[in-house]
Design an enzyme around this catalytic site. Structure first.
Site, mmCIF file in Angstrom:
data_model
loop_
_atom_site.group_PDB
_atom_site.id
_atom_site.type_symbol
_atom_site.label_atom_id
_atom_site.label_comp_id
_atom_site.label_asym_id
_atom_site.label_seq_id
_atom_site.Cartn_x
_atom_site.Cartn_y
_atom_site.Cartn_z
ATOM 1 N N GLU A 67 0.846 -1.191 0.000
ATOM 2 C CA GLU A 67 0.000 0.000 0.000
ATOM 3 C C GLU A 67 0.883 1.242 0.000
ATOM 4 O O GLU A 67 1.886 1.281 0.723
ATOM 5 C CB GLU A 67 -0.920 0.029 1.221
ATOM 6 C CG GLU A 67 -2.002 -1.029 1.201
ATOM 7 C CD GLU A 67 -2.888 -0.986 2.437
ATOM 8 O OE1 GLU A 67 -4.082 -1.304 2.312
ATOM 9 O OE2 GLU A 67 -2.383 -0.638 3.518
ATOM 10 N N HIS A 72 -5.565 -12.266 4.896
ATOM 11 C CA HIS A 72 -5.711 -12.049 3.454
ATOM 12 C C HIS A 72 -4.696 -12.855 2.635
ATOM 13 O O HIS A 72 -5.073 -13.608 1.731
ATOM 14 C CB HIS A 72 -5.574 -10.562 3.131
ATOM 15 C CG HIS A 72 -6.617 -9.701 3.779
ATOM 16 N ND1 HIS A 72 -7.956 -9.809 3.482
ATOM 17 C CD2 HIS A 72 -6.529 -8.731 4.723
ATOM 18 C CE1 HIS A 72 -8.638 -8.941 4.200
ATOM 19 N NE2 HIS A 72 -7.797 -8.276 4.969
ATOM 20 N N ARG A 79 0.928 0.579 -5.031
ATOM 21 C CA ARG A 79 -0.182 -0.293 -4.624
ATOM 22 C C ARG A 79 -0.113 -1.551 -5.479
ATOM 23 O O ARG A 79 -0.144 -1.483 -6.702
ATOM 24 C CB ARG A 79 -1.518 0.426 -4.829
ATOM 25 C CG ARG A 79 -2.751 -0.461 -4.585
ATOM 26 C CD ARG A 79 -4.029 0.348 -4.726
ATOM 27 N NE ARG A 79 -5.216 -0.502 -4.598
ATOM 28 C CZ ARG A 79 -5.995 -0.855 -5.609
ATOM 29 N NH1 ARG A 79 -5.725 -0.412 -6.837
ATOM 30 N NH2 ARG A 79 -7.042 -1.626 -5.414
ATOM 31 N N LYS A 80 -0.019 -2.689 -4.826
ATOM 32 C CA LYS A 80 0.110 -3.929 -5.579
ATOM 33 C C LYS A 80 -0.252 -5.120 -4.714
ATOM 34 O O LYS A 80 0.077 -5.165 -3.536
ATOM 35 C CB LYS A 80 1.550 -4.097 -6.087
ATOM 36 C CG LYS A 80 1.772 -5.369 -6.907
ATOM 37 C CD LYS A 80 3.126 -5.369 -7.587
ATOM 38 C CE LYS A 80 4.249 -5.658 -6.632
ATOM 39 N NZ LYS A 80 5.541 -5.851 -7.337
ATOM 40 N N ARG A 123 3.518 -14.640 -7.076
ATOM 41 C CA ARG A 123 4.642 -14.826 -8.007
ATOM 42 C C ARG A 123 5.315 -16.167 -7.709
ATOM 43 O O ARG A 123 5.761 -16.415 -6.589
ATOM 44 C CB ARG A 123 5.645 -13.680 -7.860
ATOM 45 C CG ARG A 123 6.835 -13.739 -8.812
ATOM 46 C CD ARG A 123 7.744 -12.527 -8.600
ATOM 47 N NE ARG A 123 7.055 -11.293 -8.896
ATOM 48 C CZ ARG A 123 7.145 -10.646 -10.066
ATOM 49 N NH1 ARG A 123 7.913 -11.120 -11.026
ATOM 50 N NH2 ARG A 123 6.494 -9.514 -10.256
ATOM 51 N N GLN A 150 -4.251 -6.852 -8.049
ATOM 52 C CA GLN A 150 -4.595 -5.431 -8.108
ATOM 53 C C GLN A 150 -3.322 -4.619 -8.314
ATOM 54 O O GLN A 150 -2.233 -5.094 -7.998
ATOM 55 C CB GLN A 150 -5.320 -4.988 -6.830
ATOM 56 C CG GLN A 150 -4.486 -5.034 -5.572
ATOM 57 C CD GLN A 150 -5.233 -4.539 -4.342
ATOM 58 O OE1 GLN A 150 -6.433 -4.676 -4.207
ATOM 59 N NE2 GLN A 150 -4.511 -3.943 -3.421
ATOM 60 N N MET A 205 3.174 -15.029 -17.877
ATOM 61 C CA MET A 205 4.245 -16.002 -17.736
ATOM 62 C C MET A 205 5.509 -15.393 -18.295
ATOM 63 O O MET A 205 5.569 -15.033 -19.472
ATOM 64 C CB MET A 205 3.893 -17.280 -18.509
ATOM 65 C CG MET A 205 4.936 -18.367 -18.409
ATOM 66 S SD MET A 205 4.868 -19.227 -16.822
ATOM 67 C CE MET A 205 6.215 -20.389 -17.032
ATOM 68 N N ARG A 212 10.722 1.018 -1.153
ATOM 69 C CA ARG A 212 10.339 -0.371 -1.324
ATOM 70 C C ARG A 212 10.295 -1.111 0.016
ATOM 71 O O ARG A 212 9.899 -2.273 0.065
ATOM 72 C CB ARG A 212 11.305 -1.086 -2.268
ATOM 73 C CG ARG A 212 11.266 -0.581 -3.708
ATOM 74 C CD ARG A 212 12.260 -1.302 -4.604
ATOM 75 N NE ARG A 212 12.040 -2.733 -4.614
ATOM 76 C CZ ARG A 212 12.883 -3.641 -4.131
ATOM 77 N NH1 ARG A 212 14.025 -3.248 -3.575
ATOM 78 N NH2 ARG A 212 12.613 -4.925 -4.196
#
Length: 286
Positions: free
Chosen positions: A6, A30, A126-127, A131, A159, A166, A254
């Site tokens: 966020e 979550h 926001r992500k 992975r 989101q 891929m 980050r």
């Protein structure tokens, strides 16, 4: 790796957040839910009567195969200025606003594979995504005369723009034969909603409709909830009782500078720094 980022902090709700922290707020519920859906075996029914319980049965089997999280598998961070929130009364709080947690699923499919949860506030974007990085392709360097061949990855982005891609390697276009990483991609907005006549309903709209239809698949069952707390509660109590201090990081970054080293050591993930995700005319690191 399961990530939730966020770009904003507590924004006036620090008094509430300070009682719980990022692990309870995001990771224990979550991200753990997302991990279960990713790692579970396929149920023998996905829709129709009884499908919800079959899906939840498989989710429970995943977390039953997990051990309790230990402190050596936890990395904590807190953004600079977090305690300046006027709703936070404890100005010496060690409440984490950033965390990475390593877990393992002790079953035949996932044994030995590190599962990394990463969540944080006041970060650079926001992500939310899943992975999966695959192992080195067999004999890849020999095929390309010793050239470095990046690992393949599957990325499921939740989101802000839902997509699945891929990351794989192709021959560099033109005269070079060196491998270069590219992607096979499906974007939900352009693939399924490009004509703008329909839109992808948001998560809460779908959940409310599930309630009205009596569908249980997207909701936590009691045995799943109890087991999820058993996995995380001991280390959460240890963090609080021993007053373990988080690493401080700058808002809009980050995360803590030490986080990358911890992640590399704990996950074995190999980042391809030469890869650039190209979305139209925009090129950005993925």
């Amino acid at each position: 790796m399961l990530t939730f980022k966020e770009p904003f902090g507590t924004d006036g709700r620090g008094g509430y957040f300070d009682q719980y922290g990022i692990i309870r707020d995001i990771i224990q519920n979550h991200l753990l839910q997302v991990m279960c859906l990713l790692c579970m075996e396929c149920p023998n029914k996905l829709d129709g009567e009884g499908a919800g319980e079959k899906i939840r049965d498989e989710k429970v089997r995943v977390i039953e195969a997990m051990e309790e999280v230990t402190i050596d598998n936890v990395f904590l961070g807190q953004y600079a200025g977090y305690a300046d929130d006027p709703t936070i009364t404890n100005k010496d709080t060690n409440c984490p606003t950033f965390a990475m947690v390593r877990c393992f699923i002790n079953n035949p499919r996932w044994a030995g594979v590190p599962i990394i949860f990463k969540a944080g506030k006041a970060l650079n974007e926001r992500k939310a995504e899943m992975r999966i990085q695959f192992k080195n392709a067999p004999a890849a360097e020999s095929l390309f005369s010793g050239a470095d061949v990046p690992r393949n990855e599957m990325v499921i982005k939740l989101q802000p723009e839902e997509c699945i891609y891929m990351k794989s390697n192709i021959k560099t276009p033109g005269f070079s034969s060196a491998p270069i990483q590219s992607e096979l991609e499906v974007k939900y907005d352009t693939r399924y909603f490009g004509d703008k006549s329909t839109t992808n309903p948001d998560a809460y709209s779908r959940l409310i409709l599930d309630v009205l239809r009596g569908r249980s698949a997207n909701f936590v069952r009691s045995d799943e909830l109890i087991r999820s707390w058993e996995i995380f509660t001991p280390v959460l109590h240890q963090i609080e009782s021993e007053n373990i201090q988080p690493h401080i990081y700058r808002t809009g970054s980050r995360g803590p500078a030490e986080a990358d080293k911890w992640f590399k050591e704990k996950s074995g993930y190999v980042r391809n720094d030469s890869y650039a995700y190209i979305d139209g005319v925009v090129s950005k690191k993925a």
